[in-house]
Write an enzyme that holds these catalytic residues in place. Structure first.
Site: not given
Ligand SMILES: Cc1ncc(COP(=O)(O)O)c(C=O)c1O
Length: 404
Positions: A115, A192, A195, A218, A362
């Site tokens: 992402h 990260d 998800q 999420k 993204c």
């Molecule tokens: C894999 C992943 N990392 C990071 C993020 C960003 O998260 P946040 O919206 O909490 O900043 C997302 C959001 O869709 C995501 O899917």
């Protein structure tokens, strides 16, 4: 009917009818809104400062939420958890605080399928400090090519940042292989987990990582809150990212002494109610039967795949390449439809009551690896059931007629 549905008012009432956009945001669970409402009604006060009973109670609730999130992540100490506004903010915090100690020529390695939240903060750090960004590639199906790490790691690699589960394909990264390879060379690893967190508790100790990030919205929690877990030995030595109130022990014009972690990294009034909500979500999720839920999620993912695979015009970007039940994966699927744009697909499907997401998610480098600009994504959560698959099936058939 899936018994979780009653805990989600928007799902139970049908306002979020066939809600398959959980990778963007899950619905919020009633135990979460109940605890937040209770705090707002009976216990609201700022934290970290007052010494009257209401303030002490509020602070205790805030710190209890930290302990809940720590338990959800398998942290050994609650003070290894820092509240942030989300996963993006948590990664930026690490890029600034850990990045402060890096020098020109040092290298950061990221996965190609990440992402943007796990790419752009590192690119910006590289610009600021003259570092190199090294990309661990995916294959044409979006599978991270972990075997290429051996050749890409160098004696200048200072951090490896990869996702636990893809927000585009649902592919789960074999994070333990990465952390064990990195640990042998003394390289910290950031995972990260944005998800992954909505699909059950994680265990940072057995993953063997050094930083882990997640977001509340999420994992059936509120928006505007997330968390960073960092190994305490690392955290002790990191400088703060943001400066301000509550992150100091002493301030004078001769200089400022910073508070120990986690407060050193939480400048200003934190999102108290949201943190309490995240704690409630973590507690609720920890109490569920994950073996059953995971099996149900995999079976539904297979049903979604079966629906999509019936149609020649549809291609699924499925790096797992096998039946959904056979391998660890998140219940997220991306597909393209010959001759139809994902935005049009989402509009038609939305009109049929099915909430999907279309776009680059993204993850533009991953889209480039696939050779497309955008995909349509269906993502499941624990409250989805066969009725959603039936609605999806009907809506897909209709969409293929409308967009023929
Ligand atoms: C894999 C992943 N990392 C990071 C993020 C960003 O998260 P946040 O919206 O909490 O900043 C997302 C959001 O869709 C995501 O899917």
């Amino acid at each position: 009917m899936n018994s979780f549905r009653n805990l989600f008012p928007a799902i139970a009432s049908g306002r979020a009818r066939t809600y398959l956009d959980n990778a963007a945001m899950t619905q919020i669970a009633k135990p979460v809104t109940d605890r937040m409402a209770e705090f707002e009604a009976d216990g609201r006060s700022n934290v970290k400062r007052g010494i009257y009973p209401l303030a002490t109670r509020a602070n205790d609730a805030f710190e209890a939420a930290r302990a809940s999130v720590a338990a959800f992540m398998g942290a050994k100490d609650k003070d290894e958890v820092i509240f942030t506004s989300g996963a993006t903010a948590a990664i930026n915090l690490v890029a600034h605080a850990y990045g402060a100690g890096l020098k020109s020529g040092d290298e950061i390695m990221v996965g190609e399928g990440e992402h943007h939240a796990n790419i752009v903060p590192w690119q910006m750090l590289c610009e600021r400090k003259g570092l190199e960004l090294v990309v661990l590639p995916v294959d044409g199906d979006g599978h991270l090519q972990i075997e290429k790490m051996v050749d890409l790691i160098s004696d200048r690699t200072r951090l490896i940042a990869v996702t636990h589960g893809s927000n585009v394909t649902g592919a789960v990264t074999d994070v333990r292989i990465i952390t064990s390879m990195a640990r042998k060379r003394g390289i910290p690893v950031l995972i990260d987990g944005a998800q992954r967190a909505g699909h059950g508790p994680v265990d940072v100790a057995s993953i063997g990582c050094d930083f882990y990030v997640l977001s509340g919205h999420k994992m059936f929690g509120p928006t505007g809150i997330g968390a960073l877990w960092a190994r305490s030995e690392l955290l002790q030595d990191l400088p703060p990212f943001l400066g301000g109130g509550e992150m100091i022990t002493r301030v004078s014009f001769d200089g400022t002494e910073f508070a120990p972690p986690p407060h050193r990294f939480e400048a200003g009034t934190p999102p108290v109610t949201q943190a309490i909500g995240l704690g409630a979500a973590a507690d609720w999720l920890r109490g569920l039967e994950w073996a059953e839920i995971t099996t149900a999620e995999r079976e539904l993912t297979q049903s979604l795949l079966d629906v999509l695979n019936q149609h020649k015009r549809i291609a699924v970007w499925d790096p797992m390449g096998v039946a959904a039940g056979k391998v660890p994966r998140l219940p997220i699927l991306s597909f393209t439809v010959e001759g139809a744009h994902p935005h049009d697909i989402c509009e038609v499907m939305g009109g049929e009551g099915v909430a999907l997401r279309g776009g680059h998610h993204c993850a533009q480098p991953l889209m480039s690896a696939f050779g497309v600009d955008a995909t349509t994504r269906a993502s499941l959560a624990l409250y989805n059931d066969e009725t959603d698959i039936e609605a999806f099936d009907k809506a897909i058939t209709r969409m293929l007629k409308v967009l023929s």
